[in-house]
Design a protein around this motif. Sequence first.
Motif, PDB file in Angstrom:
ATOM      1  N   GLU A 104       0.963  -1.336   0.090  1.00 17.84           N
ATOM      2  CA  GLU A 104      -0.026   0.040  -0.006  1.00 17.84           C
ATOM      3  C   GLU A 104       0.889   1.315  -0.076  1.00 17.84           C
ATOM      4  O   GLU A 104       0.329   2.246  -0.568  1.00 17.84           O
ATOM      5  N   ASP A 142      -1.320   2.443  -4.313  1.00 13.18           N
ATOM      6  CA  ASP A 142      -2.714   2.939  -4.011  1.00 13.18           C
ATOM      7  C   ASP A 142      -3.713   2.101  -4.825  1.00 13.18           C
ATOM      8  O   ASP A 142      -4.963   2.089  -4.557  1.00 13.18           O
ATOM      9  N   ALA A 172       0.041  -0.877   6.968  1.00 14.06           N
ATOM     10  CA  ALA A 172      -1.196  -0.944   6.076  1.00 14.06           C
ATOM     11  C   ALA A 172      -2.565  -0.556   6.682  1.00 14.06           C
ATOM     12  O   ALA A 172      -2.469  -0.591   7.863  1.00 14.06           O
ATOM     13  N   TRP A 200      -7.076  -0.873   3.171  1.00 13.14           N
ATOM     14  CA  TRP A 200      -6.355  -1.637   1.891  1.00 13.14           C
ATOM     15  C   TRP A 200      -6.299  -3.086   2.276  1.00 13.14           C
ATOM     16  O   TRP A 200      -6.430  -3.952   1.287  1.00 13.14           O
TER      17      TRP A 200
END
Length: 417
Positions: free
Chosen positions: A171, A177, A214, A218
Amino acid sequence: MDTTVFEQHESSIRGYCRNFPTVFASASNARQVSEDGTSYIDFFAGAGVLNFGHNNPRMKDALIEFLRNDGVAHSLDTYTTTKRDFIARFHEVVLAPRGMDHRLQFMGPTGSNAVEAALKLARQATGRREVVAFSHGFHGMTLGALAATGNHAFRQWAGVPLNDVVRLPFETAPGGDTAVADYGASLRDPSSGHTAPAAFIVEAIQAEGGVNVASSEWLQQVQALAREVGALFIIDDIQAGIGRTGSYFSFDGMGLDPDIICLAKGLGGFGTPIAMNLNKPEVDEHWSPGAHTGTFRGQGLSFVAGTVALDYAADRDFLDQVEAKGRVMRDRLEQIAADQPGWEVRGKGMMQAIDTGDGALNKQIQAEAFQRGLLFGPCGSGGRVNKLIPPLTIGEDDLDQGLDLFEQAVHAAREGS
Ligand code: PMP
């Protein structure tokens, strides 16, 4: 301090001892004492093994009692009293309160072995080969686990191709992203050339990879994609788990339900080896008896001390203290980083870190810290991150003093550079 015997006879693979050039003779909670009597504050904790400190007195008592009573120290996977106690207590403290019915699988007692078993089981359960792993992930040194590990410094030693892993950016890495959504889109496109993987393996906080944290959104996205395409969702909680972040699992409260969770390091409490996977029953069914065997699966000492460690996990006050100490660490690191442009503080609970972006500077910081009596290790690409992971049981005085030493080391290294 005589290190001749190591230099003359031990393999050149020795690593950590080069950063900590002394001979340690004893250790207690967050302190290690060298043969020459120097006392070091330990912000390294055996790379995240010694969450409950060196020679934890409660564990020591339980271990002495166990030895005195001729408990079964080595048991392969035969049934023993101590293993029953451990399993029952683990169920009571960790699984039942979370409504989890995962099966406990023991294997050879290293994190790498746990990851190997998880990958094998995922491939067996799905009949697929590829596994998705993320950039900067660290999953171990054996070939299957190494294939999932990102770091070239380790991968280059494989000597054979490290196959059957699809690498996506984590991430927080460039492209992270959108990577999972993009990969999902190509799995849905029958002409993309991609076929569905057996599993996604991820650390909720990448420890060796640079303390990359993270978000729950995500991780939920990764889990959702795994479910959608019939792959298993595996969390490697080997370093960030066992109370390190202020809850038992590093991903508690994130709305996740992994098919397999890999644990090792701090699980045995005292520093003796043990590794264990938590497999959902419908996944675990795919094993047949002895399929992933191992001589050292029945670690009596680790079951005994690990059962004591579960008392800490059941203790809300203790976990609150972990959070409070984590905040103390965080605040100090924020202060230290404040006047250094580009430095970033990251972490969760009592895994906190400063990313200076400069591995050479961090080597200096580490050396200055060692000279002042503080142990810690670097992580991240090129060692650009200083990771601080003291025992969760560290006293407030040692925590403050260790942070003072860290700050002094940072200033000394900055002045020297
Ligand atoms: N996974 C993670 C997240 C780790 O941090 C480590 C060890 N640093 C491993 C796997 C491998 O564990 P071991 O060194 O016990 O094989």
